[in-house]
Design a protein around this motif. Structure first.
Motif, PDB file in Angstrom:
ATOM      1  N   THR A  43      -6.508   3.104  -5.882  1.00 50.93           N
ATOM      2  CA  THR A  43      -5.610   2.781  -6.989  1.00 50.93           C
ATOM      3  C   THR A  43      -4.131   2.908  -6.629  1.00 50.93           C
ATOM      4  O   THR A  43      -3.363   1.985  -6.908  1.00 50.93           O
ATOM      5  CB  THR A  43      -5.957   3.630  -8.226  1.00 50.93           C
ATOM      6  OG1 THR A  43      -7.321   3.388  -8.560  1.00 50.93           O
ATOM      7  CG2 THR A  43      -5.078   3.271  -9.400  1.00 50.93           C
ATOM      8  N   PRO A  44      -3.679   4.001  -6.028  1.00 51.68           N
ATOM      9  CA  PRO A  44      -2.233   4.087  -5.728  1.00 51.68           C
ATOM     10  C   PRO A  44      -1.734   2.968  -4.808  1.00 51.68           C
ATOM     11  O   PRO A  44      -0.654   2.419  -5.025  1.00 51.68           O
ATOM     12  CB  PRO A  44      -2.085   5.447  -5.045  1.00 51.68           C
ATOM     13  CG  PRO A  44      -3.284   6.219  -5.412  1.00 51.68           C
ATOM     14  CD  PRO A  44      -4.372   5.233  -5.636  1.00 51.68           C
ATOM     15  N   PHE A  45      -2.544   2.609  -3.821  1.00 49.03           N
ATOM     16  CA  PHE A  45      -2.124   1.552  -2.897  1.00 49.03           C
ATOM     17  C   PHE A  45      -2.113   0.192  -3.591  1.00 49.03           C
ATOM     18  O   PHE A  45      -1.228  -0.623  -3.353  1.00 49.03           O
ATOM     19  CB  PHE A  45      -3.035   1.521  -1.680  1.00 49.03           C
ATOM     20  CG  PHE A  45      -3.006   2.801  -0.899  1.00 49.03           C
ATOM     21  CD1 PHE A  45      -1.880   3.150  -0.178  1.00 49.03           C
ATOM     22  CD2 PHE A  45      -4.076   3.668  -0.918  1.00 49.03           C
ATOM     23  CE1 PHE A  45      -1.825   4.331   0.535  1.00 49.03           C
ATOM     24  CE2 PHE A  45      -4.043   4.856  -0.212  1.00 49.03           C
ATOM     25  CZ  PHE A  45      -2.916   5.195   0.518  1.00 49.03           C
ATOM     26  N   VAL A  47      -1.652  -0.348  -6.858  1.00 44.29           N
ATOM     27  CA  VAL A  47      -0.534  -0.380  -7.795  1.00 44.29           C
ATOM     28  C   VAL A  47       0.788  -0.526  -7.046  1.00 44.29           C
ATOM     29  O   VAL A  47       1.678  -1.247  -7.494  1.00 44.29           O
ATOM     30  CB  VAL A  47      -0.550   0.895  -8.685  1.00 44.29           C
ATOM     31  CG1 VAL A  47       0.713   1.000  -9.521  1.00 44.29           C
ATOM     32  CG2 VAL A  47      -1.778   0.884  -9.585  1.00 44.29           C
ATOM     33  N   GLN A  48       0.915   0.112  -5.915  1.00 49.11           N
ATOM     34  CA  GLN A  48       2.149   0.001  -5.133  1.00 49.11           C
ATOM     35  C   GLN A  48       2.345  -1.435  -4.645  1.00 49.11           C
ATOM     36  O   GLN A  48       3.454  -1.956  -4.656  1.00 49.11           O
ATOM     37  CB  GLN A  48       2.101   0.945  -3.947  1.00 49.11           C
ATOM     38  CG  GLN A  48       3.373   0.927  -3.125  1.00 49.11           C
ATOM     39  CD  GLN A  48       3.290   1.870  -1.928  1.00 49.11           C
ATOM     40  OE1 GLN A  48       2.229   2.400  -1.625  1.00 49.11           O
ATOM     41  NE2 GLN A  48       4.414   2.063  -1.263  1.00 49.11           N
ATOM     42  N   ALA A  49       1.270  -2.084  -4.239  1.00 53.02           N
ATOM     43  CA  ALA A  49       1.381  -3.437  -3.697  1.00 53.02           C
ATOM     44  C   ALA A  49       1.482  -4.505  -4.790  1.00 53.02           C
ATOM     45  O   ALA A  49       2.221  -5.472  -4.645  1.00 53.02           O
ATOM     46  CB  ALA A  49       0.189  -3.733  -2.807  1.00 53.02           C
ATOM     47  N   GLY A  51       1.741  -3.847  -8.383  1.00 49.32           N
ATOM     48  CA  GLY A  51       2.390  -3.474  -9.634  1.00 49.32           C
ATOM     49  C   GLY A  51       1.374  -3.403 -10.763  1.00 49.32           C
ATOM     50  O   GLY A  51       0.212  -3.039 -10.570  1.00 49.32           O
ATOM     51  N   THR A 124      -5.244  -3.164   5.681  1.00 50.58           N
ATOM     52  CA  THR A 124      -4.559  -2.045   5.026  1.00 50.58           C
ATOM     53  C   THR A 124      -3.803  -1.188   6.019  1.00 50.58           C
ATOM     54  O   THR A 124      -3.972  -1.233   7.184  1.00 50.58           O
ATOM     55  CB  THR A 124      -5.560  -1.143   4.285  1.00 50.58           C
ATOM     56  OG1 THR A 124      -6.558  -0.707   5.191  1.00 50.58           O
ATOM     57  CG2 THR A 124      -6.151  -1.880   3.123  1.00 50.58           C
TER      58      THR A 124
END
Length: 124
Positions: A43-45, A47-49, A51, A124
């Motif tokens: 999830t963090p990756f 959302v970072q990529a 938005g 990734t």
């Protein structure tokens, strides 16, 4: 002598199997924890990529994963004597089209799953 004609589930008589169909609490815990780790890990990756667009994307992926899990469960119930996951079930599904066709489709399905995973890991 009994005249009971009830059909019992299990592999066909000509197939010898030593598969154990049981799970203890540790196995269930690990299976449940794997999903949590995968979701919180990606999830963090995402959302970072991506938005905010990552949220509907992740929901769609989870719905697709649910359908795949239900289909795999149905095939596991249909062919309890088969092991090997997607390639094995694809082989069994396409067997009416011929032995060679079934082997190739099973191989491609197994290769596709591995190829998608390896492509994702490299990106990734």
């Amino acid at each position: 002598m009994s005249t009971d004609t009830a059909i019992t589930p299990g592999p066909p008589g000509e197939v010898a199997t030593s598969l154990e169909r049981s799970i203890n609490w540790r196995g269930a815990f690990v299976m449940g924890l794997a999903g949590v780790i995968l979701v919180t890990g990606i999830t963090p990756f995402a959302v970072q990529a991506m938005g905010a667009a990552a949220i509907p994307c992740l929901i769609g992926i989870q719905i697709i994963a649910l359908v795949v899990c239900l289909c795999m469960g149905e095939m596991a119930a249909l062919w309890p004597h088969r092991t090997g996951g997607t390639p094995s079930y694809a082989y069994e599904s396409f067997k009416p089209l011929g032995e060679s066709t079934a082997r190739h489709i099973g191989g491609v399905s197994g290769g596709a799953t591995g190829w998608v995973g390896s492509r994702w890991r490299r990106s990734t």
